[in-house]
Design a protein around this motif. Structure first.
Motif, PDB file in Angstrom:
ATOM      1  N   MET B   1      11.509   7.409  -1.057  1.00  0.00           N
ATOM      2  CA  MET B   1      10.454   7.971  -1.926  1.00  0.00           C
ATOM      3  C   MET B   1       9.499   6.979  -2.316  1.00  0.00           C
ATOM      4  O   MET B   1       9.458   5.611  -2.387  1.00  0.00           O
ATOM      5  CB  MET B   1      11.427   8.048  -3.397  1.00  0.00           C
ATOM      6  N   SER B   2       8.112   7.409  -2.413  1.00  0.00           N
ATOM      7  CA  SER B   2       7.047   6.794  -2.782  1.00  0.00           C
ATOM      8  C   SER B   2       6.203   7.142  -3.932  1.00  0.00           C
ATOM      9  O   SER B   2       6.780   8.349  -4.295  1.00  0.00           O
ATOM     10  CB  SER B   2       6.201   6.444  -1.528  1.00  0.00           C
ATOM     11  N   PHE B   3       5.308   6.586  -4.357  1.00  0.00           N
ATOM     12  CA  PHE B   3       4.387   7.113  -5.349  1.00  0.00           C
ATOM     13  C   PHE B   3       3.102   7.495  -4.845  1.00  0.00           C
ATOM     14  O   PHE B   3       2.317   6.960  -3.800  1.00  0.00           O
ATOM     15  CB  PHE B   3       4.166   6.024  -6.395  1.00  0.00           C
ATOM     16  N   MET B 261       0.230   7.829 -11.717  1.00  0.00           N
ATOM     17  CA  MET B 261       1.145   7.867 -10.615  1.00  0.00           C
ATOM     18  C   MET B 261       2.368   8.628 -10.585  1.00  0.00           C
ATOM     19  O   MET B 261       2.980   8.568 -11.996  1.00  0.00           O
ATOM     20  CB  MET B 261       1.402   6.492 -10.152  1.00  0.00           C
TER      21      MET B 261
END
Lengths: 699, 265
Positions: B1-3, B261
């Motif tokens: 997972m990332s932003f 974000m």
């Protein structure tokens, strides 16, 4: 006659064969030095040694070697001399001098019969080059035509330093200094083919028939290139043949057509010599069918002029580029779709407006010396810039003026422009220098990490200065001596420092280490910060304050740690401040480098790697590492961040198709409070080690 | 997972007949909203950029209110088909469908024969942006304090030359949707680019760009776009009206900024 230059100027390979320099010939251009040499056999030759910046078409050169032609000066051999790394040619020595000398002797205005003789010789020579060898000479002028014998007249073409082979490419953009007064107008636009040589012949004919070059100025010299360009642009080319005798007028007009397609070639010249009168295309208007680029009060006609004007007027250039004036001129006026697209790619590729300007200038004219705000950043320019920045007063008295050397250096460092330049121009020196510069700055920051808070702040203010000193050492080896002196000057203070102040002693030890390891750049950077530290260490009251402050910090940290533990146990997601200390390990692995590491944790604002190497951002406990890789000359098939010790969990990054260098994001998951070490792996090879210190400060 | 950043799109827009013309042949669209009635005040809107958003201006031409028909046909069709606007070929297809629709209408209704329209569009998506134009309605981008025209005016070379030497705006178009001498197939100008996290674009008809030079527009946008889009649009409109308001005036000012974000799923 003056003394001959010493023979050591000749490459070893020629000296061994017994070549001895007799004299130096007058330099015909900026590209090479010419020497008349005597061989063991007694015969004479001309040796031509090209300067390193000369641009040589080796394919075309190869075709000229050992060519025994009545039209071309004999080239006995050419090649790259080892170990001097100089391109040399051994040429026939033609005693009769050049056509320019002949014009001087018999002119300035020559008899028409004589011109006719010269014309048939040069026409045959150019035809030979074009049809038999398929090369364009590109610098046909009286100085480059040699007189093998004057009665009967026999002329040979010389100086093939600028020839271009048309076998490989039909559209040439090699940028070579040449005589503007004889060169075809399309030269400035980089579309050069056979017609260019016919234009030069036309200019020479007019010069010989009128007794004056069409672009002669009133003092007998030649007009400035810019003025020549403006005249060609403004006035009909028919004006160039003013004063030419009637019989010759059509020939000169035919050769001096602005558009290469309209210009006469060997066919029409032969017909004319046989008494025919081939048609001349009408070109009543100025040469350029486009408007000039109006910039900084000038009217500019070609890419080279614009590139130089942009360099000289940086602020106006930023405006012209920013408002898209250059791009629309290239599209609408120059109608150079290729250049327009390349400018578009530069526009999309670089974030910083000045980076876009730098690379747009290089697209306009690739051989221009790269510069930022008036400072050259080629190899010698960068050395000058860094030395000047190191001499400017260190930071602390407000921001430096934008055009100051230190401000330019800061821009170069922050935007990674040396690496961008290296990638853009395939210039490894700049990339290598950038890597070493950054490694040295990392080492400096590591050294700063052990200092007490007050000293760290002072170092932070001093870092641009240290960066300049370090780069100056990287670029200019002669700085090593003064560094050694600076190092030795530190010695007397040493004993006192070792006794009184731990952290200054540690810093001095690091300086010793850099000195011993011969890391001059790091040594330079470290020495640059010492003057700031020494008074700090010498002030006992301040030392006491420092100790108190450190003690308070330790206490604060302990309290925060306790609080953080509670938060974890309660499984509550607290916003925590993550302090990240990046420890840079060996960064380079088979050419691929992790250029930047940053960490996100929502709702954080990801930023660049901070100067002091310490990240501070609020986190929900989940941490994401962002990596940017430069120079991925290897095919990246995996990028991983692996925890060292502890749970040894691995986070794998997604590899985007484009751009291949990332940025990559690796989810490190929730990180409990404390120290965490991570390895960054490219293709399972460790390239960097990172330490995260998760602090417990609550937001 | 990332932003990833969540982007917010703020828009202010106005379309007005100007001081001289009796009717308004310009038309604007803000995503699904197409201007249907005369406007008396500018509109503002805010979107989250979680799906593609289209902004467009069309400037119709042709006597007896036919220009209005052409611009309306073009805008409505492009808005209807906005989901298809991905890549240059797809944009060209949609534009040509509008072109054919205008030509068909002109054949069916002889009173509208020869009507035509320009169009300029900007589609923002979470992953990039696409712009396109036919004719001389313009798209500008403000970046680093400089205003740059992205759209390419369809003006024949002789007219551009003439207009430059007489220091006046060009009056002749080399391409438009519909028109008296319609092209068989239009080749709209355009490009697909990366979307910056902060940015500002201006779409307008020649009612604005003919009377205000790029420096003037740039100065107004630079000083006003960060805080008050509505006021910036009004100021530009006011300046165009003070310069005589000789033509219909359309202004669509689009600003992208980062909201927050969020986790990428």
């Amino acid at each position: 006659m003056s003394r001959p230059p010493p023979d050591h100027r000749l490459p070893r390979v020629l000296r061994r064969r017994g070549f001895v320099i007799e004299r130096q010939l007058r330099d015909p251009g900026a590209q090479a030095d010419l020497y008349v040499v005597r061989m063991r056999s007694g015969g004479q030759r001309v040796v031509k040694l090209y300067r390193p910046e000369a641009n040589i078409d080796e394919g075309a050169q190869a075709r000229l070697v050992e060519l025994d032609s009545p039209y071309v000066v004999r080239l006995f051999e050419s090649g790259l001399a080892d170990p001097e790394n100089v391109w040399f040619e051994v040429l026939e020595y033609v005693e009769g001098g050049s056509l320019a000398d002949l014009i001087r002797r018999e002119g300035p205005r020559l008899q028409e019969e004589r011109v006719q003789e010269i014309l048939s010789q040069i026409q045959a020579a150019i035809t030979f080059l074009h049809t038999r060898l398929q090369i364009v000479h590109r610098d046909v002028k009286p100085q480059n035509i040699l007189v093998r014998s004057s009665e009967p007249l026999s002329l040979v073409m010389a100086d093939f330093g600028t020839v271009s082979s048309l076998r490989e490419r039909s559209d040439l953009s090699r940028q070579i200094p040449r005589s503007v007064a004889y060169s075809a107008p399309e030269e400035g636009r980089s579309l050069v083919s056979y017609p260019a040589d016919w234009w030069s012949l036309g200019m020479m004919l007019v010069e010989m028939l009128v007794g004056r070059h069409p672009f002669a100025d009133p003092n007998g010299g030649l007009l400035e290139p810019l003025e020549i360009m403006n005249r060609l642009a403004r006035d009909s080319v028919d004006g160039l043949v003013d004063g030419v005798p009637e019989r010759w007028r059509n020939l000169c007009r035919g050769l001096l057509r602005g558009r290469p397609d309209n210009r006469w070639n060997q066919q029409q010249v032969t017909d004319w010599l046989l008494g025919d009168s081939p048609e001349v295309e009408d070109e009543p208007r100025g040469l350029f069918d486009y408007r000039p680029f109006a910039f900084a009060g000038q009217e500019l006609w070609d890419r080279r002029q614009i590139a130089h004007a942009f360099k000289a007027n940086w602020a106006e250039a930023l405006e012209a580029l920013g408002r898209g004036r250059l791009a629309s001129w290239v599209r609408d006026e120059l109608q150079d779709q290729g250049l327009f697209e390349r400018l578009g790619r530069v526009d999309a590729a670089y974030q910083h407006p000045e980076a876009r300007l730098l690379f747009s200038i290089l697209e306009l004219y690739p051989s221009v010396t790269p510069a930022l705000r008036g400072h050259d950043i080629d190899e010698p320019g960068l050395a000058r810039l860094a030395t000047a920045a190191a001499a400017e007063s260190p930071a602390g008295e407000g921001p430096a003026a934008p055009s100051s050397a230190s401000a330019v250096l800061e821009l170069i460092y922050d935007q990674g422009l040396l690496t961008s330049y290296a990638d853009h121009m395939f210039n490894p020196w700049h990339g290598d220098t950038d890597r070493r510069w950054r490694a040295q700055m990392r080492e400096l920051r590591q050294a700063a990490d052990i200092l007490p808070a007050g000293a760290r702040e002072m170092i932070a203010a001093r870092i641009p200065f240290a960066a300049a000193t370090g780069l100056a050492v990287l670029c200019g080896p002669n700085r090593e001596a003064s560094l050694q002196a600076a190092y030795e000057a530190l010695l007397p203070a040493r004993a006192r420092a070792l006794a009184e102040c731990d952290w200054l002693a540690t810093t001095l030890h690091r300086i010793d280490g850099a000195y011993a390891a011969g890391r001059g750049a790091t040594l330079g950077a470290l020495i640059a910060v010492v003057p700031t530290l020494a008074p700090l260490a010498a002030d006992p009251a301040r030392r006491t304050r420092e100790r108190q402050r450190q003690e308070q910090q330790r206490l604060g940290l302990r309290r925060a740690q306790q609080f953080g533990l509670l938060a974890l146990v309660g499984a509550v997601v607290w916003l925590t401040m993550v302090q990240v200390r990046v420890v840079m390990a060996e960064a380079q692995r088979r050419g691929a480098v992790v250029q930047a590491v940053s960490f996100d944790s929502a709702p954080a604002i990801p930023g660049p790697e901070p100067d002091n190497g310490v990240f501070a951002l609020p986190a929900t406990g989940k941490v994401v590492a962002n990596l940017k890789v430069v120079n991925p000359r290897i095919e990246l098939d995996n990028v991983k961040v692996v925890q060292v010790g502890g749970a040894a969990k691995a986070a794998r990054c997604e590899i985007p198709l484009y751009p291949p260098e990332g940025p990559f994001s690796c989810d490190l998951g929730a990180l409990p409070k404390g120290r965490h070490r991570f390895k960054v792996l490219l293709n399972d090879q460790k390239v960097r080690e990172v330490t995260l210190v998760v602090g417990g400060r609550k937001q | 997972m990332s932003f990833r950043p969540v982007l917010s799109v703020d828009v202010a827009a106005f379309c007005h007949q100007g001081r001289v013309r009796a009717n308004n042949e310009d038309l604007i669209a803000l995503d699904a909203w197409v201007q249907a009635e005369p406007m008396f005040v500018p509109v503002t809107a805010q979107f989250n950029l979680d799906r593609p958003l289209l902004f467009a201006v069309a400037d119709g031409m042709g006597g007896h209110e036919a220009g209005e028909v052409a611009s309306a046909l073009a805008i409505r069709l492009v808005v209807q088909q906005r989901a298809r606007l991905r890549g240059n070929d797809a944009v060209a297809d949609v534009i040509n469908e509008a072109h054919q629709a205008i030509l068909a209408h002109a054949t069916a209704e002889p009173s509208t024969a020869g009507m035509g329209t320009t169009i300029v569009g900007l589609q923002l998506r979470p992953d990039g942006l696409t712009w396109f134009n036919v004719g001389d309605s313009r798209l500008y981008r403000l970046r680093d304090g400089y205003l740059r025209q992205l759209s390419v005016d369809d003006v024949p070379a002789f007219e551009r030359e003439q207009a430059l030497s007489e220091n006046r705006p060009a009056r002749v178009l080399s391409a438009c949707l519909g028109g008296r001498q319609p092209a068989e197939r239009l080749q709209p100008h355009g490009a697909t680019e990366a979307l910056p996290e902060e940015g500002c674009w201006l779409l307008c008809s020649d009612g604005l760009s003919d009377v205000l030079d790029v420096e003037t527009i740039e100065a107004d946008l630079k000083s006003g776009v960060a805080d008050d889009l509505l006021r910036t649009v009004l100021r530009l409109f006011d300046k165009a009206m003070r310069s005589g308001g000789p033509d219909n005036i359309s202004i669509v000012l689009v600003r992208v900024s980062r909201l927050r974000m969020e986790k990428r799923s």
